[in-house]
Design an enzyme around this catalytic site. Structure first.
Site, mmCIF file in Angstrom:
data_model
loop_
_atom_site.group_PDB
_atom_site.id
_atom_site.type_symbol
_atom_site.label_atom_id
_atom_site.label_comp_id
_atom_site.label_asym_id
_atom_site.label_seq_id
_atom_site.Cartn_x
_atom_site.Cartn_y
_atom_site.Cartn_z
ATOM 1 N N CYS A 115 34.578 39.123 39.811
ATOM 2 C CA CYS A 115 35.857 39.240 39.097
ATOM 3 C C CYS A 115 35.761 40.108 37.834
ATOM 4 O O CYS A 115 36.757 40.656 37.376
ATOM 5 C CB CYS A 115 36.389 37.856 38.735
ATOM 6 S SG CYS A 115 36.665 36.793 40.160
ATOM 7 N N HIS A 252 41.961 39.019 33.435
ATOM 8 C CA HIS A 252 41.703 38.696 34.835
ATOM 9 C C HIS A 252 42.683 37.612 35.252
ATOM 10 O O HIS A 252 42.837 36.600 34.569
ATOM 11 C CB HIS A 252 40.265 38.224 34.987
ATOM 12 C CG HIS A 252 39.945 37.622 36.304
ATOM 13 N ND1 HIS A 252 40.309 38.221 37.503
ATOM 14 C CD2 HIS A 252 39.297 36.469 36.646
ATOM 15 C CE1 HIS A 252 39.897 37.470 38.497
ATOM 16 N NE2 HIS A 252 39.290 36.397 38.016
ATOM 17 N N ASN A 282 44.397 35.309 42.625
ATOM 18 C CA ASN A 282 43.187 35.889 42.059
ATOM 19 C C ASN A 282 42.664 36.957 43.012
ATOM 20 O O ASN A 282 42.157 36.634 44.084
ATOM 21 C CB ASN A 282 42.149 34.783 41.845
ATOM 22 C CG ASN A 282 40.849 35.287 41.240
ATOM 23 O OD1 ASN A 282 40.610 36.488 41.144
ATOM 24 N ND2 ASN A 282 39.995 34.368 40.838
#
Length: 325
Positions: A115, A252, A282
């Site tokens: 990520c 993020h 996500n």
């Protein structure tokens, strides 16, 4: 004094056509739309179609970014793809994108920091430009996380989606001060002691298979809020700026509660946080460039705006970047 800066000149994104609403998970799992929304802020996400690979998503985003910048693939010197879901074990997914966009020269490679991958890739692109190794670099975050999910695990499979975002950086002269356009500072970290908190239970040298995502959600949550606030503050300090200088926090997009708590810790008002997690979930390394491109396309990000980007992912790996648009 005169200093070279890596200045953004174009960005773009791509989302697969298939939209997966929370209700689709409720049909097969012990979960509900309300349970997912209240704990994550996610309402829907996009999944890649059968046969649609990470390089396809990345290529589509790259083409939008090139059009936004008024460039072609032949104008690029380097291409970096941040991904944890490559098309193949090798070669690099970036090389496939390179071929697809008509980039016949230069070089292309992948970065894997899950990520946090896009922030790590930004730092590498910045270093290439400052070193004079490249004048124009495209950085892409692209993922097909739907391919590595355990759809019997409600704690992970509802969180992730697929997508891609791309940013083009170009060398330009600056004064060396915080008033310059471009990447002003980056701050990167990793700590392999936390491997078991977020990982994929497979790989070429262990199981010979791709594996699926495993996560200790509560522990990740605790680490995320603290580490994201710390790295964001460190990047701002390195850039010679403070929280009051931030026009947009582009975090993020993992969990709405994490983003809200991190913004509060940093002292950034919530109306200055770019939020796309509701519609995208996500998307790992793609989440920051995706959110950035969505905000840019909507006209929210203006020339001269200071952006603070930050992310944390498996590794654990985390970091932040400060960019003046």
């Amino acid at each position: 004094m005169t200093l070279v800066r890596a200045v953004p000149v174009g960005c773009g994104h791509y989302l697969p056509a298939r939209v997966v609403e929370n209700e689709e998970f409720a049909a097969t799992l012990d979960t509900t739309d309300e349970w997912i929304r209240t704990r994550t802020g996610i309402e829907r996400r996009h999944f890649a179609a059968e046969g649609e690979a990470t390089s396809d998503l990345a290529t589509a985003a790259a083409r939008v970014a090139l059009a936004d910048a008024g460039l072609t693939g032949a104008d690029l010197d380097a291409l970096i793809v941040a991904t944890a879901t490559p098309d193949q074990t090798f070669p690099a997914t970036a090389a496939r994108v390179q071929a697809s966009i008509g980039m016949r020269g230069g070089f292309a490679f992948d970065i894997q920091a899950v990520c946090a991958g896009f922030v790590f890739a930004l730092a590498q692109a910045n270093a290439l430009i400052l070193a004079g190794s490249a004048r124009r670099v495209m950085v892409i975050g692209a993922e097909t996380f739907s391919r590595i999910l355990d759809f019997t695990d409600r704690s992970t499979c509802v969180l992730f989606g697929d997508g891609a975002g791309a940013l083009i950086l170009e060398a330009a002269e600056g004064t060396g001060g915080p008033e310059d356009r471009g990447i002003l500072a980056t701050d990167l970290h990793s700590d392999g002691r936390y491997n078991e908190l977020l990982y994929v239970d497979g790989g070429p040298s262990t199981t010979g298979s791709a594996g699926v995502v495993r996560m200790a959600g509560q522990e990740i949550f605790k680490h995320a809020v603290v580490k994201l606030a710390e790295t964001g503050s460190a990047a701002l300090a390195a850039a010679g700026l403070s929280k009051t200088d931030v026009n947009w926090l582009v975090p993020h997009q993992a969990n709405l509660r994490i983003m809200t708590m991190t913004a509060n810790k940093l002292g950034v008002p919530l109306d200055r946080v770019v939020v796309t997690v509701r519609d995208h979930g996500n998307t790992s390394a793609a989440s920051i460039p995706l959110a950035l491109s969505v905000a840019h396309a909507a006209g929210r990000i203006l020339p001269g705006d200071v952006l603070l980007m930050e992310a944390i992912g498996g590794g654990l790996s985390w970091g932040a970047a400060v960019v003046r648009w």
